[in-house]
Design a protein around this motif. Structure first.
Motif, PDB file in Angstrom:
ATOM      1  N   THR A  27      38.331  37.000  36.441  1.00 18.87           N
ATOM      2  CA  THR A  27      37.569  37.865  36.888  1.00 18.87           C
ATOM      3  C   THR A  27      36.591  38.567  35.919  1.00 18.87           C
ATOM      4  O   THR A  27      35.421  38.735  35.934  1.00 18.87           O
ATOM      5  CB  THR A  27      38.252  38.974  37.781  1.00 18.87           C
ATOM      6  N   ILE A  73      25.535  38.407  41.310  1.00 22.24           N
ATOM      7  CA  ILE A  73      26.068  39.376  42.250  1.00 22.24           C
ATOM      8  C   ILE A  73      27.130  38.535  43.096  1.00 22.24           C
ATOM      9  O   ILE A  73      28.385  39.035  43.245  1.00 22.24           O
ATOM     10  CB  ILE A  73      25.270  39.944  42.945  1.00 22.24           C
ATOM     11  N   ASP A  74      26.685  37.469  43.737  1.00 25.17           N
ATOM     12  CA  ASP A  74      27.732  36.605  44.279  1.00 25.17           C
ATOM     13  C   ASP A  74      28.983  36.160  43.609  1.00 25.17           C
ATOM     14  O   ASP A  74      30.421  36.279  44.179  1.00 25.17           O
ATOM     15  CB  ASP A  74      27.210  35.387  45.136  1.00 25.17           C
ATOM     16  N   GLN A  77      31.274  39.086  43.221  1.00 21.69           N
ATOM     17  CA  GLN A  77      32.134  39.335  44.549  1.00 21.69           C
ATOM     18  C   GLN A  77      33.274  38.448  44.778  1.00 21.69           C
ATOM     19  O   GLN A  77      34.225  38.806  45.161  1.00 21.69           O
ATOM     20  CB  GLN A  77      31.083  39.268  45.797  1.00 21.69           C
ATOM     21  N   SER A  78      32.983  36.968  44.532  1.00 21.83           N
ATOM     22  CA  SER A  78      33.920  35.977  44.799  1.00 21.83           C
ATOM     23  C   SER A  78      35.036  36.189  43.506  1.00 21.83           C
ATOM     24  O   SER A  78      36.206  35.993  44.233  1.00 21.83           O
ATOM     25  CB  SER A  78      33.120  34.872  44.422  1.00 21.83           C
ATOM     26  N   MET A  80      36.111  39.173  42.428  1.00 24.10           N
ATOM     27  CA  MET A  80      36.946  40.256  42.867  1.00 24.10           C
ATOM     28  C   MET A  80      37.542  39.998  44.245  1.00 24.10           C
ATOM     29  O   MET A  80      38.629  40.457  44.188  1.00 24.10           O
ATOM     30  CB  MET A  80      35.884  41.485  43.024  1.00 24.10           C
ATOM     31  N   ASP A  81      37.115  39.216  44.958  1.00 27.15           N
ATOM     32  CA  ASP A  81      37.773  38.713  46.205  1.00 27.15           C
ATOM     33  C   ASP A  81      39.189  38.288  45.833  1.00 27.15           C
ATOM     34  O   ASP A  81      40.196  38.425  46.323  1.00 27.15           O
ATOM     35  CB  ASP A  81      36.938  38.010  47.024  1.00 27.15           C
TER      36      ASP A  81
END
Length: 88
Positions: A27, A73-74, A77-78, A80-81
């Motif tokens: 991450t 950004i994606d 987000q990925s 972090m998910d």
């Protein structure tokens, strides 16, 4: 990562365990790479050239910039998910 974000502090606050260490490292790497890509993109913009663009050219330029910025950004987000799935 430097600046406003202290990854060690966040890691401590999240109480990352040794079992979560690999996903934490993945991450933070994704975030670092994304921030670097965003900075590189921003630094490559010739503001004088943008000022000289007509409305249609500026609109196309901004649209392209938004599309390019969406990728990092994606990625953040990925990552972090994926990390969130492992948090207690």
């Amino acid at each position: 990562m430097h600046g406003l974000v202290n990854p060690d502090r966040i890691k401590s606050m999240l109480r990352i365990t040794s079992a979560q260490e690999a996903i934490w490292n993945k991450t933070t790497k994704a975030i670092q790479e994304s921030i670097a890509a965003i900075r590189k993109n921003r630094e490559s913009i010739d503001t004088n050239a943008v000022k000289k663009m007509n409305s249609a050219e500026r609109f196309a330029f901004i649209t392209k910039q938004r599309q390019q910025l969406q990728k990092p950004i994606d990625a953040i987000q990925s990552a972090m998910d994926e990390l969130n799935k492992t948090l207690d």
